[in-house]
Design a protein around this motif. Sequence first.
Motif, PDB file in Angstrom:
ATOM      1  N   PRO A  41       0.844  -1.010  -0.124  1.00  0.00           N
ATOM      2  CA  PRO A  41      -0.034   0.065  -0.077  1.00  0.00           C
ATOM      3  C   PRO A  41       0.829   1.195  -0.213  1.00  0.00           C
ATOM      4  O   PRO A  41       1.799   1.327   0.544  1.00  0.00           O
ATOM      5  CB  PRO A  41      -0.930  -0.066   1.379  1.00  0.00           C
ATOM      6  CG  PRO A  41       0.100  -0.906   2.196  1.00  0.00           C
ATOM      7  CD  PRO A  41       0.654  -1.940   1.380  1.00  0.00           C
ATOM      8  N   LEU A  42       0.270   2.401  -0.825  1.00  0.00           N
ATOM      9  CA  LEU A  42       1.044   3.581  -0.583  1.00  0.00           C
ATOM     10  C   LEU A  42       0.649   4.457   0.599  1.00  0.00           C
ATOM     11  O   LEU A  42      -0.446   4.297   0.837  1.00  0.00           O
ATOM     12  CB  LEU A  42       0.855   4.260  -1.997  1.00  0.00           C
ATOM     13  CG  LEU A  42       1.194   3.541  -3.354  1.00  0.00           C
ATOM     14  CD1 LEU A  42       0.824   4.411  -4.377  1.00  0.00           C
ATOM     15  CD2 LEU A  42       2.513   3.252  -3.130  1.00  0.00           C
ATOM     16  N   VAL A  43       1.492   5.323   1.273  1.00  0.00           N
ATOM     17  CA  VAL A  43       1.191   5.901   2.123  1.00  0.00           C
ATOM     18  C   VAL A  43       0.194   7.198   1.862  1.00  0.00           C
ATOM     19  O   VAL A  43       0.168   7.591   0.673  1.00  0.00           O
ATOM     20  CB  VAL A  43       2.265   6.535   3.102  1.00  0.00           C
ATOM     21  CG1 VAL A  43       3.114   5.539   3.794  1.00  0.00           C
ATOM     22  CG2 VAL A  43       3.147   7.215   2.145  1.00  0.00           C
ATOM     23  N   GLU A  44      -0.718   7.540   2.530  1.00  0.00           N
ATOM     24  CA  GLU A  44      -1.711   8.575   2.252  1.00  0.00           C
ATOM     25  C   GLU A  44      -0.948   9.974   1.872  1.00  0.00           C
ATOM     26  O   GLU A  44      -1.292  10.731   0.898  1.00  0.00           O
ATOM     27  CB  GLU A  44      -2.643   8.915   3.329  1.00  0.00           C
ATOM     28  CG  GLU A  44      -3.777   9.743   2.848  1.00  0.00           C
ATOM     29  CD  GLU A  44      -5.079   9.602   3.605  1.00  0.00           C
ATOM     30  OE1 GLU A  44      -5.803  10.530   3.813  1.00  0.00           O
ATOM     31  OE2 GLU A  44      -5.227   8.528   4.311  1.00  0.00           O
ATOM     32  N   HIS A  45       0.016  10.353   2.725  1.00  0.00           N
ATOM     33  CA  HIS A  45       0.941  11.722   2.636  1.00  0.00           C
ATOM     34  C   HIS A  45       2.211  11.345   2.775  1.00  0.00           C
ATOM     35  O   HIS A  45       2.633  10.850   4.075  1.00  0.00           O
ATOM     36  CB  HIS A  45       0.436  12.751   3.453  1.00  0.00           C
ATOM     37  CG  HIS A  45      -1.061  13.083   3.313  1.00  0.00           C
ATOM     38  ND1 HIS A  45      -1.451  13.786   2.177  1.00  0.00           N
ATOM     39  CD2 HIS A  45      -1.978  13.010   4.102  1.00  0.00           C
ATOM     40  CE1 HIS A  45      -2.618  14.190   2.262  1.00  0.00           C
ATOM     41  NE2 HIS A  45      -3.179  13.618   3.514  1.00  0.00           N
ATOM     42  N   GLY A  46       3.173  11.381   1.803  1.00  0.00           N
ATOM     43  CA  GLY A  46       4.428  11.038   1.843  1.00  0.00           C
ATOM     44  C   GLY A  46       5.016  10.370   0.832  1.00  0.00           C
ATOM     45  O   GLY A  46       4.641  10.326  -0.253  1.00  0.00           O
ATOM     46  N   GLU A  47       6.037   9.376   1.135  1.00  0.00           N
ATOM     47  CA  GLU A  47       6.760   8.452   0.101  1.00  0.00           C
ATOM     48  C   GLU A  47       6.767   7.023   0.504  1.00  0.00           C
ATOM     49  O   GLU A  47       7.045   6.725   1.632  1.00  0.00           O
ATOM     50  CB  GLU A  47       8.097   9.004  -0.095  1.00  0.00           C
ATOM     51  CG  GLU A  47       8.318  10.353  -0.523  1.00  0.00           C
ATOM     52  CD  GLU A  47       9.778  10.774  -0.477  1.00  0.00           C
ATOM     53  OE1 GLU A  47      10.620  10.183   0.161  1.00  0.00           O
ATOM     54  OE2 GLU A  47      10.133  11.819  -1.237  1.00  0.00           O
ATOM     55  N   THR A  48       6.590   6.205  -0.492  1.00  0.00           N
ATOM     56  CA  THR A  48       6.821   4.781  -0.433  1.00  0.00           C
ATOM     57  C   THR A  48       8.187   4.362  -1.458  1.00  0.00           C
ATOM     58  O   THR A  48       8.025   4.576  -2.534  1.00  0.00           O
ATOM     59  CB  THR A  48       5.695   3.877  -0.824  1.00  0.00           C
ATOM     60  OG1 THR A  48       4.698   4.505   0.053  1.00  0.00           O
ATOM     61  CG2 THR A  48       5.873   2.422  -0.662  1.00  0.00           C
ATOM     62  N   VAL A  49       9.209   4.093  -0.624  1.00  0.00           N
ATOM     63  CA  VAL A  49      10.476   3.878  -1.377  1.00  0.00           C
ATOM     64  C   VAL A  49      10.977   2.446  -1.428  1.00  0.00           C
ATOM     65  O   VAL A  49      10.908   2.017  -0.374  1.00  0.00           O
ATOM     66  CB  VAL A  49      11.649   4.751  -0.633  1.00  0.00           C
ATOM     67  CG1 VAL A  49      12.907   4.720  -1.420  1.00  0.00           C
ATOM     68  CG2 VAL A  49      11.205   6.325  -0.461  1.00  0.00           C
TER      69      VAL A  49
END
Length: 68
Positions: A41-49
């Motif tokens: 899942p991708l974070v709502e606000h920020g980065e998924t690295v």
Amino acid sequence: MSARSKEVKIDIESMSITVPVGNKPAIVLIDPKQGKAKIVPLVEHGETVVKSSQGKIAKVDYRESELF
């Protein structure tokens, strides 16, 4: 990878996966060298690295923030 991710079974014969569609943004990571596939899942606000090492997926970092 953390408990946030969900493992997806790889069909070894056809080298394919079936990905269920959810209701939140996500990415599918496939690492054929390790024989793994995961929905992250991708974070709502920020980065998924996504980080790699020696041609393999090594780790996923979540860098979350909050809107003011």
